[in-house]
Design an enzyme around this catalytic site. Structure first.
Site, PDB file in Angstrom:
ATOM      1  CB  CYS A   1      -0.916   4.016   8.738  1.00 56.50           C
ATOM      2  SG  CYS A   1      -1.302   2.791   7.329  1.00 56.50           S
TER       3      CYS A   1
ATOM      4  CB  CYS B   1       6.437   4.826   4.967  1.00 58.13           C
ATOM      5  SG  CYS B   1       7.466   5.290   4.183  1.00 58.13           S
TER       6      CYS B   1
ATOM      7  CB  CYS C   1      -2.642   6.905   5.303  1.00 56.98           C
ATOM      8  SG  CYS C   1      -1.281   7.482   3.819  1.00 56.98           S
TER       9      CYS C   1
ATOM     10  CB  CYS D   1      -0.623   0.031   1.097  1.00 55.03           C
ATOM     11  SG  CYS D   1      -2.349   1.501   0.854  1.00 55.03           S
ATOM     12  CB  CYS D   2       3.359   1.939   2.070  1.00 57.17           C
ATOM     13  SG  CYS D   2       3.473   2.036   4.073  1.00 57.17           S
TER      14      CYS D   2
END
Length: 230
Positions: free
Chosen positions: A201, A226, A198, A115-116
């Site tokens: 997170c 990340c 985010c 996702c990162c």
């Protein structure tokens, strides 16, 4: 370029070092802001001193806090609409969510890093394309693996020089600067949020916890990067 970079040193002010880059370096210079308190210091120095050769950009992951967008808006109103946004590819986001769910990053370190990669690393690679120097707001006290970084260092992954002008600044130094200069900053810092990424997170940090304990709090401490700064 190496001769110009040698002029940058820890005895200069942030303003002096940035002016050296802006006036003497032939090539693309970029600064990445996530609207954290450190980044607001550098943004203020760049725009207040009309350092036009330095491009300021941000990565909008699509899952930032409303407070972060508020800082972005206030900064644009203060200095003009000068911050260039980079977004993840829609098709990659669509596939990731279809395959893993909207919050699939909670299920494993691998899925979180994927996702990162989609939301941050890939847009960053586009933003850094053609750049010779990447200015960051990294500070040594932010995490153990940042305590050995240098003012200027070679970034092998991106094949450019990384300049960390606030490397030796403390949190108190940063806060004092913002208050003195009247620079907008994220109000989440008043609620225990220190390192802000985010929304899904990031959580507030409890008393006595590490600086980055609020980032990806469900993971082992050693994994809390990340991929932007390798």
């Amino acid at each position: 370029m190496e001769e110009v970079l040698k002029l940058l040193n820890e005895n200069n002010s942030v303003q002096e070092n940035l002016k050296i880059l802006n006036e003497q370096l032939k090539g693309k210079i970029v600064f990445s802001t996530s609207f954290g308190i450190e980044d607001q210091v550098i943004t203020n120095e760049i725009f207040s001193n009309q350092l036009e050769n330095i491009e300021v950009f941000t990565l909008d992951t699509g899952r930032l806090f409303p407070e972060t967008y508020e800082v972005w808006d206030k900064t644009n109103l203060k200095f003009g609409n000068k911050i260039k946004p980079f977004y993840p590819e829609a098709s990659n986001i669509e596939k990731y969510v279809s395959d893993n769910g909207i919050n699939g990053f909670y299920n494993s370190v691998e899925l979180r890093k994927e996702c990162c990669n989609i939301r941050k690393v890939q847009p960053l690679n586009r933003a850094l394309q053609g750049a010779n120097v990447w200015i960051t707001g990294l500070r040594a006290e932010q995490s153990p693996n940042r305590q050995t970084m240098k003012l200027v260092e070679w970034d092998e992954a991106h094949q450019l020089y990384k300049f960390n002008p606030l490397m030796n600044w403390s949190t108190d130094d940063v806060v004092a600067y913002l208050q003195q200069k009247g620079v907008p900053y994220n109000t989440l810092h008043h609620k225990g949020f220190i390192s802000i990424g985010c929304a899904p997170c990031t959580r507030a940090v409890k008393e006595g916890e590490d600086f980055r304990a609020g980032r990806w709090w469900w993971e082992d401490q050693s994994k809390k990067e990340c991929g932007l700064h390798q």
